[in-house]
Write an enzyme that holds these catalytic residues in place. Structure first.
Site, PDB file in Angstrom:
ATOM      1  N   HIS A  38       0.832  -1.205   0.000  1.00 17.79           N
ATOM      2  CA  HIS A  38       0.000   0.000   0.000  1.00 17.79           C
ATOM      3  C   HIS A  38       0.864   1.252   0.000  1.00 17.79           C
ATOM      4  O   HIS A  38       0.638   2.163  -0.807  1.00 17.79           O
ATOM      5  CB  HIS A  38      -0.909   0.014   1.234  1.00 17.79           C
ATOM      6  CG  HIS A  38      -2.223  -0.681   1.010  1.00 17.79           C
ATOM      7  ND1 HIS A  38      -2.322  -1.983   0.592  1.00 17.79           N
ATOM      8  CD2 HIS A  38      -3.500  -0.248   1.170  1.00 17.79           C
ATOM      9  CE1 HIS A  38      -3.603  -2.318   0.488  1.00 17.79           C
ATOM     10  NE2 HIS A  38      -4.346  -1.286   0.834  1.00 17.79           N
TER      11      HIS A  38
ATOM     12  N   HIS B 142       0.874  -2.003   9.518  1.00 16.13           N
ATOM     13  CA  HIS B 142       2.303  -2.231   9.307  1.00 16.13           C
ATOM     14  C   HIS B 142       3.205  -1.688  10.412  1.00 16.13           C
ATOM     15  O   HIS B 142       2.823  -0.855  11.234  1.00 16.13           O
ATOM     16  CB  HIS B 142       2.765  -1.644   7.958  1.00 16.13           C
ATOM     17  CG  HIS B 142       2.418  -2.518   6.798  1.00 16.13           C
ATOM     18  ND1 HIS B 142       3.076  -3.693   6.540  1.00 16.13           N
ATOM     19  CD2 HIS B 142       1.481  -2.391   5.846  1.00 16.13           C
ATOM     20  CE1 HIS B 142       2.552  -4.248   5.473  1.00 16.13           C
ATOM     21  NE2 HIS B 142       1.571  -3.484   5.028  1.00 16.13           N
TER      22      HIS B 142
HETATM   23  C1  LIG Z   1      10.166   0.775 -21.311  1.00 20.80           C
HETATM   24  C2  LIG Z   1       9.438  -0.370 -20.875  1.00 20.80           C
HETATM   25  C3  LIG Z   1       8.036  -0.470 -21.357  1.00 20.80           C
HETATM   26  C4  LIG Z   1       7.330  -1.602 -20.726  1.00 20.80           C
HETATM   27  C5  LIG Z   1       5.896  -1.420 -20.513  1.00 20.80           C
HETATM   28  C6  LIG Z   1       5.497  -1.623 -19.106  1.00 20.80           C
HETATM   29  C7  LIG Z   1       4.193  -2.303 -18.934  1.00 20.80           C
HETATM   30  C8  LIG Z   1       4.089  -3.140 -17.717  1.00 20.80           C
HETATM   31  C9  LIG Z   1       2.969  -3.912 -17.456  1.00 20.80           C
HETATM   32  C10 LIG Z   1       1.817  -4.176 -17.281  1.00 20.80           C
HETATM   33  C11 LIG Z   1       0.425  -3.985 -17.131  1.00 20.80           C
HETATM   34  C12 LIG Z   1      -0.127  -2.626 -17.148  1.00 20.80           C
HETATM   35  C13 LIG Z   1      -1.566  -2.572 -16.821  1.00 20.80           C
HETATM   36  C14 LIG Z   1      -2.070  -1.247 -16.574  1.00 20.80           C
HETATM   37  C15 LIG Z   1      -3.539  -1.191 -16.474  1.00 20.80           C
HETATM   38  C16 LIG Z   1      -3.998  -1.475 -15.079  1.00 20.80           C
HETATM   39  O1  LIG Z   1      -3.934  -0.637 -14.274  1.00 20.80           O
HETATM   40  S1  LIG Z   1      -4.614  -3.031 -14.735  1.00 20.80           S
HETATM   41  C17 LIG Z   1      -4.201  -3.330 -13.101  1.00 20.80           C
HETATM   42  C18 LIG Z   1      -5.286  -3.311 -12.088  1.00 20.80           C
HETATM   43  N1  LIG Z   1      -4.789  -3.732 -10.840  1.00 20.80           N
HETATM   44  C19 LIG Z   1      -4.598  -2.895  -9.843  1.00 20.80           C
HETATM   45  O2  LIG Z   1      -4.789  -1.723  -9.953  1.00 20.80           O
HETATM   46  C20 LIG Z   1      -4.127  -3.536  -8.550  1.00 20.80           C
HETATM   47  C21 LIG Z   1      -3.648  -2.512  -7.558  1.00 20.80           C
HETATM   48  N2  LIG Z   1      -3.408  -3.147  -6.292  1.00 20.80           N
HETATM   49  C22 LIG Z   1      -2.216  -3.553  -5.894  1.00 20.80           C
HETATM   50  O3  LIG Z   1      -1.219  -3.373  -6.571  1.00 20.80           O
HETATM   51  C23 LIG Z   1      -2.197  -4.262  -4.550  1.00 20.80           C
HETATM   52  O4  LIG Z   1      -3.491  -4.564  -4.173  1.00 20.80           O
HETATM   53  C24 LIG Z   1      -1.536  -3.412  -3.455  1.00 20.80           C
HETATM   54  C25 LIG Z   1      -2.127  -2.026  -3.365  1.00 20.80           C
HETATM   55  C26 LIG Z   1      -0.041  -3.313  -3.783  1.00 20.80           C
HETATM   56  C27 LIG Z   1      -1.691  -4.094  -2.100  1.00 20.80           C
HETATM   57  O5  LIG Z   1      -1.311  -5.384  -2.154  1.00 20.80           O
HETATM   58  P1  LIG Z   1      -2.134  -6.451  -1.296  1.00 20.80           P
HETATM   59  O6  LIG Z   1      -1.366  -7.721  -1.437  1.00 20.80           O
HETATM   60  O7  LIG Z   1      -3.496  -6.534  -1.912  1.00 20.80           O
HETATM   61  O8  LIG Z   1      -2.164  -5.971   0.092  1.00 20.80           O
HETATM   62  N1  LIG Z   2      -5.299   2.177   4.281  1.00 19.04           N
HETATM   63  C1  LIG Z   2      -5.719   0.902   4.372  1.00 19.04           C
HETATM   64  N2  LIG Z   2      -7.038   0.636   4.516  1.00 19.04           N
HETATM   65  C2  LIG Z   2      -7.452  -0.649   4.635  1.00 19.04           C
HETATM   66  N3  LIG Z   2      -6.645  -1.722   4.608  1.00 19.04           N
HETATM   67  C3  LIG Z   2      -5.331  -1.509   4.460  1.00 19.04           C
HETATM   68  C4  LIG Z   2      -4.793  -0.195   4.343  1.00 19.04           C
HETATM   69  N4  LIG Z   2      -3.447  -0.300   4.231  1.00 19.04           N
HETATM   70  C5  LIG Z   2      -3.167  -1.606   4.261  1.00 19.04           C
HETATM   71  N5  LIG Z   2      -4.290  -2.343   4.393  1.00 19.04           N
HETATM   72  C6  LIG Z   2      -4.422  -3.815   4.427  1.00 19.04           C
HETATM   73  O1  LIG Z   2      -3.300  -4.365   5.069  1.00 19.04           O
HETATM   74  C7  LIG Z   2      -2.837  -5.524   4.361  1.00 19.04           C
HETATM   75  C8  LIG Z   2      -1.413  -5.352   3.924  1.00 19.04           C
HETATM   76  O2  LIG Z   2      -1.301  -4.222   3.126  1.00 19.04           O
HETATM   77  P1  LIG Z   2      -0.012  -3.889   2.268  1.00 19.04           P
HETATM   78  O3  LIG Z   2      -0.468  -3.833   0.861  1.00 19.04           O
HETATM   79  O4  LIG Z   2       0.446  -2.565   2.743  1.00 19.04           O
HETATM   80  O5  LIG Z   2       0.996  -4.969   2.522  1.00 19.04           O
HETATM   81  C9  LIG Z   2      -3.781  -5.743   3.229  1.00 19.04           C
HETATM   82  O6  LIG Z   2      -4.714  -6.667   3.679  1.00 19.04           O
HETATM   83  P2  LIG Z   2      -5.309  -7.810   2.766  1.00 19.04           P
HETATM   84  O7  LIG Z   2      -4.199  -8.312   1.895  1.00 19.04           O
HETATM   85  O8  LIG Z   2      -5.815  -8.826   3.744  1.00 19.04           O
HETATM   86  O9  LIG Z   2      -6.393  -7.146   1.995  1.00 19.04           O
HETATM   87  C10 LIG Z   2      -4.388  -4.386   3.028  1.00 19.04           C
HETATM   88  O10 LIG Z   2      -5.677  -4.448   2.475  1.00 19.04           O
END
Ligand SMILES: CCCCCCCCCCCCCCCC(=O)SCCNC(=O)CCNC(=O)[C@H](O)C(C)(C)COP(=O)(O)O
Ligand SMILES: Nc1ncnc2c1ncn2[C@@H]1O[C@H](COP(=O)(O)O)[C@@H](OP(=O)(O)O)[C@H]1O
Length: 326
Positions: A210, A288
């Site tokens: 996050h 965290h």
């Molecule tokens: C010069 C080099 C050129 C190369 C081109 C690069 C292209 C790279 C790749 C790929 C794909 C692009 C897709 C873009 C469109 C989208 O946005 S689709 C994706 C939708 N998904 C999300 O938005 C997910 C966002 N969430 C997270 O990343 C995670 O949930 C989190 C916030 C990191 C938290 O993690 P948790 O495990 O859920 O806690």
């Molecule tokens: N601002 C926020 N609000 C709600 N949930 C959060 C949050 N920040 C982190 N979390 C939750 O904490 C977990 C770890 O987050 P991070 O991406 O930072 O590693 C994730 O849980 P889950 O994976 O169970 O959904 C995420 O959804």
């Protein structure tokens, strides 16, 4: 009309003055520090149920150590401390979609791109797309996939973390994986697969995805929007001056009909960046450990540095990526 293309040598210092201000990035460490301090001193951010036997407690004064325990394990008092709060589900969890929308809204509407002189339009758009590709690739490798598990999942396993409370059979079934041994399961598991299989991702250093995504996404949108806005202010200012020198109250952000779409796009982008900042603050308070937030911050600031600050001093790199607004 649009700002002219500038040759690098005589105008370098001027260009750097107009480049996105690096100091703006200070908002992120400040946000994390304030949020972490609040979590440490606020009674509401420190649930009484927290056991002192928890080894992470010294570094995790909040509910951070329960971070990857499935919902229902604890009952947070604050709405934003719940993983299923609406902003987390529909904004952060699909955060890159919002960032992508906001970026393309800018690219398709801002005069900096759409009203650039013919030769410059393609170059500016290509460079902006390249900057988007760089930050998107960084996000993708860090949080989604890095030739297998993402960087943060690999870091977790490398620092001793594993998927617990799970039998190998359940793991293979729940994750849909054909694996030979428990060791193999531990290695190939990602946080997401662990959760789907009903396990608990515990033990290692869990870089905050996050923090990483919210800092990188909001910095990206902030720099791009600021660059496009600065250029817009110059364009609007010079056009207004040309029309009527005597009109001294022609503001640069005048909202006539022609400007409504670009203005809306900029506000949308600032809105996405602002909500990202707010959710970052919530993560800083409720989730965290200090170290996990710090590592998420360090990776995202590293990417922002390479994309937006390095080009200010490294001219060959600037020629490739450009600088927003220049
Ligand atoms: C010069 C080099 C050129 C190369 C081109 C690069 C292209 C790279 C790749 C790929 C794909 C692009 C897709 C873009 C469109 C989208 O946005 S689709 C994706 C939708 N998904 C999300 O938005 C997910 C966002 N969430 C997270 O990343 C995670 O949930 C989190 C916030 C990191 C938290 O993690 P948790 O495990 O859920 O806690
Ligand atoms: N601002 C926020 N609000 C709600 N949930 C959060 C949050 N920040 C982190 N979390 C939750 O904490 C977990 C770890 O987050 P991070 O991406 O930072 O590693 C994730 O849980 P889950 O994976 O169970 O959904 C995420 O959804």
């Amino acid at each position: 009309m649009a700002t002219s293309s500038r040759s690098v040598s005589p105008t370098q210092s001027k260009a750097n003055r107009r480049a996105p201000p690096a100091i703006a990035l200070i908002i992120y460490p400040i946000t994390l520090i304030v949020g972490s301090i609040f979590s440490a001193i606020s009674p509401t951010a420190r649930p009484p149920s927290r056991g002192s036997s928890d080894p992470a407690s010294a570094l995790a004064p909040t509910i951070a150590a329960d971070i990857n325990v499935p919902d229902g394990h604890s009952s947070p008092v604050n709405y934003f401390a719940r993983k299923n709060n609406i902003f987390n589900l529909y904004f952060v969890k699909i955060g890159w979609v919002w960032i992508t929308f906001a970026f393309f809204a800018l690219l398709l509407t801002q005069p900096y791109f759409t009203k650039a002189p013919s030769g410059l339009r393609g170059k500016r758009s290509a460079q902006a797309l390249l900057r988007y590709s760089i930050v998107t690739l960084a996000w993708f490798l860090t949080t989604q996939w890095f030739f297998g598990p993402a960087v943060i999942d690999r870091a977790f396993v490398l620092t001793g973390g594993k998927c617990e409370s799970l039998t190998p059979l359940a793991a293979a079934a729940g994750g849909g994986l054909a694996v030979d041994s428990w060791e193999e399961i531990k290695l190939i598991f990602t946080a997401a697969a662990c959760k789907v299989a009903g396990g608990v991702w515990r033990g290692g250093h869990d870089v905050s995805g996050h923090v990483f995504m919210l800092v990188l996404g909001s910095a990206f949108l902030g720099f791009e929007t600021l660059g496009a806005s600065r250029s817009y202010l110059n364009v609007a200012g010079s056009e207004a001056k040309a029309k009527d020198d005597s009109d001294d109250d022609s503001t640069s952000d005048n909202e006539d009909d022609d400007d409504s779409v670009p203005i809306f796009a900029r506000r949308f982008a600032w809105g996405v960046a602002g909500l990202s900042w707010w959710m970052l603050f919530m993560t800083a308070i409720w989730f965290h450990t200090w170290l996990e937030k710090l590592s998420g911050l360090a990776i995202s600031l590293g990417v922002a540095y390479v994309t937006y600050l390095l080009p200010q001093s490294l001219l060959p790199w600037r020629d490739i990526t450009g600088i927003p607004g220049l």
